[in-house]
Design an enzyme around this catalytic site. Sequence first.
Site, PDB file in Angstrom:
ATOM      1  N   LYS A  42      -2.191  31.100 -43.284  1.00  8.65           N
ATOM      2  CA  LYS A  42      -1.471  29.850 -43.510  1.00  8.65           C
ATOM      3  C   LYS A  42      -2.461  28.764 -43.925  1.00  8.65           C
ATOM      4  O   LYS A  42      -3.304  28.341 -43.138  1.00  8.65           O
ATOM      5  CB  LYS A  42      -0.736  29.386 -42.249  1.00  8.65           C
ATOM      6  CG  LYS A  42       0.233  28.223 -42.554  1.00  8.65           C
ATOM      7  CD  LYS A  42       0.568  27.406 -41.348  1.00  8.65           C
ATOM      8  CE  LYS A  42      -0.405  26.294 -41.103  1.00  8.65           C
ATOM      9  NZ  LYS A  42      -0.355  25.209 -42.112  1.00  8.65           N
ATOM     10  N   GLU A  56     -14.795  12.721 -32.946  1.00  7.57           N
ATOM     11  CA  GLU A  56     -14.927  13.081 -34.353  1.00  7.57           C
ATOM     12  C   GLU A  56     -14.039  12.163 -35.192  1.00  7.57           C
ATOM     13  O   GLU A  56     -12.820  12.128 -35.001  1.00  7.57           O
ATOM     14  CB  GLU A  56     -14.531  14.546 -34.544  1.00  7.57           C
ATOM     15  CG  GLU A  56     -14.738  15.051 -35.952  1.00  7.57           C
ATOM     16  CD  GLU A  56     -14.395  16.528 -36.083  1.00  7.57           C
ATOM     17  OE1 GLU A  56     -15.114  17.235 -36.796  1.00  7.57           O
ATOM     18  OE2 GLU A  56     -13.390  16.958 -35.475  1.00  7.57           O
ATOM     19  N   GLY A  69     -10.088  24.207 -37.351  1.00  9.70           N
ATOM     20  CA  GLY A  69      -9.354  22.948 -37.315  1.00  9.70           C
ATOM     21  C   GLY A  69      -9.792  22.105 -36.134  1.00  9.70           C
ATOM     22  O   GLY A  69     -10.906  22.245 -35.620  1.00  9.70           O
ATOM     23  N   SER A  70      -8.911  21.255 -35.661  1.00  9.04           N
ATOM     24  CA  SER A  70      -9.254  20.303 -34.614  1.00  9.04           C
ATOM     25  C   SER A  70      -9.349  20.986 -33.253  1.00  9.04           C
ATOM     26  O   SER A  70      -8.724  22.020 -32.997  1.00  9.04           O
ATOM     27  CB  SER A  70      -8.207  19.188 -34.548  1.00  9.04           C
ATOM     28  OG  SER A  70      -6.986  19.687 -34.036  1.00  9.04           O
ATOM     29  N   THR A  71     -10.127  20.359 -32.371  1.00 12.15           N
ATOM     30  CA  THR A  71     -10.271  20.885 -31.013  1.00 12.15           C
ATOM     31  C   THR A  71      -8.945  20.841 -30.271  1.00 12.15           C
ATOM     32  O   THR A  71      -8.634  21.749 -29.489  1.00 12.15           O
ATOM     33  CB  THR A  71     -11.345  20.073 -30.259  1.00 12.15           C
ATOM     34  OG1 THR A  71     -12.598  20.231 -30.942  1.00 12.15           O
ATOM     35  CG2 THR A  71     -11.500  20.554 -28.833  1.00 12.15           C
ATOM     36  N   GLU A  72      -8.136  19.810 -30.515  1.00 10.68           N
ATOM     37  CA  GLU A  72      -6.844  19.702 -29.831  1.00 10.68           C
ATOM     38  C   GLU A  72      -5.944  20.880 -30.177  1.00 10.68           C
ATOM     39  O   GLU A  72      -5.315  21.487 -29.287  1.00 10.68           O
ATOM     40  CB  GLU A  72      -6.151  18.385 -30.208  1.00 10.68           C
ATOM     41  CG  GLU A  72      -6.826  17.130 -29.682  1.00 10.68           C
ATOM     42  CD  GLU A  72      -8.089  16.770 -30.445  1.00 10.68           C
ATOM     43  OE1 GLU A  72      -8.904  15.992 -29.918  1.00 10.68           O
ATOM     44  OE2 GLU A  72      -8.278  17.273 -31.582  1.00 10.68           O
ATOM     45  N   GLY A 128      -6.998  23.733 -31.335  1.00 13.63           N
ATOM     46  CA  GLY A 128      -7.663  24.911 -30.800  1.00 13.63           C
ATOM     47  C   GLY A 128      -7.279  25.168 -29.354  1.00 13.63           C
ATOM     48  O   GLY A 128      -7.050  26.314 -28.946  1.00 13.63           O
ATOM     49  N   GLU A 144     -13.148  27.843 -34.731  1.00 15.33           N
ATOM     50  CA  GLU A 144     -14.191  26.976 -35.289  1.00 15.33           C
ATOM     51  C   GLU A 144     -13.599  25.586 -35.326  1.00 15.33           C
ATOM     52  O   GLU A 144     -12.719  25.295 -36.144  1.00 15.33           O
ATOM     53  CB  GLU A 144     -14.593  27.472 -36.691  1.00 15.33           C
ATOM     54  CG  GLU A 144     -15.926  26.899 -37.161  1.00 15.33           C
ATOM     55  CD  GLU A 144     -15.757  25.700 -38.059  1.00 15.33           C
ATOM     56  OE1 GLU A 144     -15.914  24.566 -37.536  1.00 15.33           O
ATOM     57  OE2 GLU A 144     -15.472  25.862 -39.249  1.00 15.33           O
ATOM     58  N   CYS A 151     -16.537  19.253 -40.707  1.00 14.26           N
ATOM     59  CA  CYS A 151     -16.631  19.463 -39.256  1.00 14.26           C
ATOM     60  C   CYS A 151     -18.063  19.340 -38.759  1.00 14.26           C
ATOM     61  O   CYS A 151     -18.305  18.926 -37.624  1.00 14.26           O
ATOM     62  CB  CYS A 151     -16.049  20.821 -38.881  1.00 14.26           C
ATOM     63  SG  CYS A 151     -16.749  22.205 -39.799  1.00 14.26           S
TER      64      CYS A 151
END
Length: 796
Positions: free
Chosen positions: A192, A397, A244-247, A249, A266, A300
């Site tokens: 995706k 970030e 993508g973002s830590t949130e 993730g 990542e 990133c």
Amino acid sequence: MSIAEKFAVMEYGPALEDSKEALAWLDHHQGRFGHFINDAWAAPSGGENFDTTDPSTGEKLASIAQGSALDVDAAVQAARAAFPKWQALTPHVRARYLYALARQIQKHARRLAVLETMDNGKPIRESRDLDIPLVARHFYYHAGWAQLLQQEFSDYSACGVVGQIIPWNFPLLMLAWKIAPALATGNTVVLKPAEFTPLTALAFAEICHDIKLPAGVVNIVTGDGSTGEALVKHPDVDKIAFTGSTEVGRAIRAATAKTHKKLSLELGGKSPFIVFEDADLDSAVEGLVDGIWLNQGQVCCAGSRLLMQESIAEPLLAKIRARMSTLRSGPPLDKAIDMGAIVARVQLDRIQRLVDQGVAEGATCWQPPFEMPARGLYFPPTLLSDVHPTSIVAQQEIFGPVLAAMTFRTPSEAVELANNTSYGLAACVWSESINVALHVAAQIKAGVVWVNSTNMFDAACGFGGYRESGYGREGGKEGLLEYLEPTWFKNAPALPTAKPGAVEPSGGERDSSASGPDIDRTVKLYIGGKQARPDSGYSMEVRGQRGELLGEASLGNRKDIRNAVEAARKAAGWPKSTAHNRAQVLYYMAENLSQRRHEVVNRLATVAGEKQAAAELNASIERIFSYAAWADKFDGAVHSPPVRNIAMAMHEPLGTVGIICPNEAPLLGFVSLVMPVIAAGNTAIVVPSETYPLIAGDLYQLFDSSDLPGGAVNIVTGDHSQLLKTLAEHDDVDAIWCFADAASASAAKSFSTGNLKQVFTNEGRIIDWYDLKQGEGRWFLRHATQVKNVWVPYGE
């Protein structure tokens, strides 16, 4: 007027890249795209579409299919049906397909670069000269691995159907990072792309069709976050790879915790850019331009935190401001442009909001005095100085062209500041002293460190982070292993669901009428190299095969775990010791265990039987010897990427590891898990078998007599489920190893979602601890280490 004076004042004319081929491609598809499923274009099942636009103009580029759960299911079914046929091909045939993809990417490089720039907003120079060549490089590199797969990974198998979710900042490059290793290792894929930037993924789908890649091997489903969520939660997906973002993730980690899906993440970063007083400041400034203003800072691993040695702070800032004033921002198809457009309005608003908050917290904002384009989504290069290390702009970030500057005095202070975030993705170190640079690089908690360079990437060199920057690697051999599993492990049966009886605490006076012999053996906790009474004051009964009372083991609790973690963190000498010294300690352990053979076997036989006890003891001695042998041999590698750099892939310890030992092999299971952890230089908090926790008494005597530093191994006996939760939630525990039933494996992943620590489990499967292939070796050592790639340039 001299030539130099004319050069300084001359006007730049536009140098627009020709967009004709990209526009013709869009027209060929009538500006409308469905999903790519089973080698065919498919309309969205719900009939919904959304527009993708050019962020530099706001103009619509195409109408894109909005994927639903039904669309995801169709793509997963196509990938599942294609998997056996793709697996049945010889490695050479799969290699030829990857080679063909690389050739077609090169053939259509100009169109793909223009399409990427139009969809993403990045300057054409970056798309054309950086992104697309690296895309082709990844497919060439992994074509080679496909060819060598059986020779180099004969004991490994593909995961199966892989779900991949990629971001919008490097759309085609992220696709290559994920699809190339997945196909090389024999997996099939459902990918995706990001909602904002789907076009190059759809162009890649067309290339897959053109080279006659077997139907269903690659499937592309477009859509927003709900599409990605459906892919993550699909029960027939074997692995999820997310960038993508830590949130997000964290959300993916939570959604997959109760499944057996393999997961690599990542995530975000807040990378330090460290400049020492002996650095070439002009070179450092040019590196900084690439470090923070590449792709408008939407990277990133962007060097978004500038750490300057105090003595050169003012001259360096002056040079940075002068260089910022020469940056050109404008239409990204202009080949003379340095900075293009921000990808979307929501991202532009976030950047402005965080800058405003940083200024409110005391930062000084400076932006070059030039006008930004009136049309499109643009943000000027921004320097925030006088930033406090706890400011939001130093911790969060921003994902934009914003540099936060701070100072330091000593190398140790630089390291402390560099590690003062929850992230650990990348870093840059600038110094003319290679000794200083490498000394600092080794101490920074980051998966990639660039010395006197920045943003160096290659398919042969792994990329990925520590801590909340995720786990797993992209690229290199370590990235390839993310898409493989040991064949025996994939086929291992599940452990029985029955667990030992509930732990009943006892304390104070013993009932003199209780059946069984008098208890003369109570095992304490082992924390910081000393025996310790449990905080609770309680102990638990341990019974033998016939129900006889063998003794009592301390019932550890949250405070005991906290004390053990503190002791493990203080045992700094163990991680810093040489591999040779660690090996010597392990050899000594094996020698001392051998000398105590009879007493250990006799005690273990009361719960495991004489035959198993003797077998466990013998195998444990051999296993300790094995990891003593591995301690100074599980080395990294030196890569030679196609630039004037070497990349040293260093195996580093994870830090402090919490270990839940298996019940079925009280001694051998403990040894098999603890030895690779400490051989690699980690410290450990170990919860021994619930079946026979009294083994802790024999083991801490072993450690005491083998010169193991206090705190390197700490033992807390007690209830697995309670202690696992405490270990998993503790922010100062860097990884969890849990080898128990499936419920415990899920709990380990769920409880550690908040801090995203690495989790290594048996997924509730049976492991034959006596089998060398299953019970020891590289599989365990790889999970006991993480790879840091340190890039060092050479030449003039």
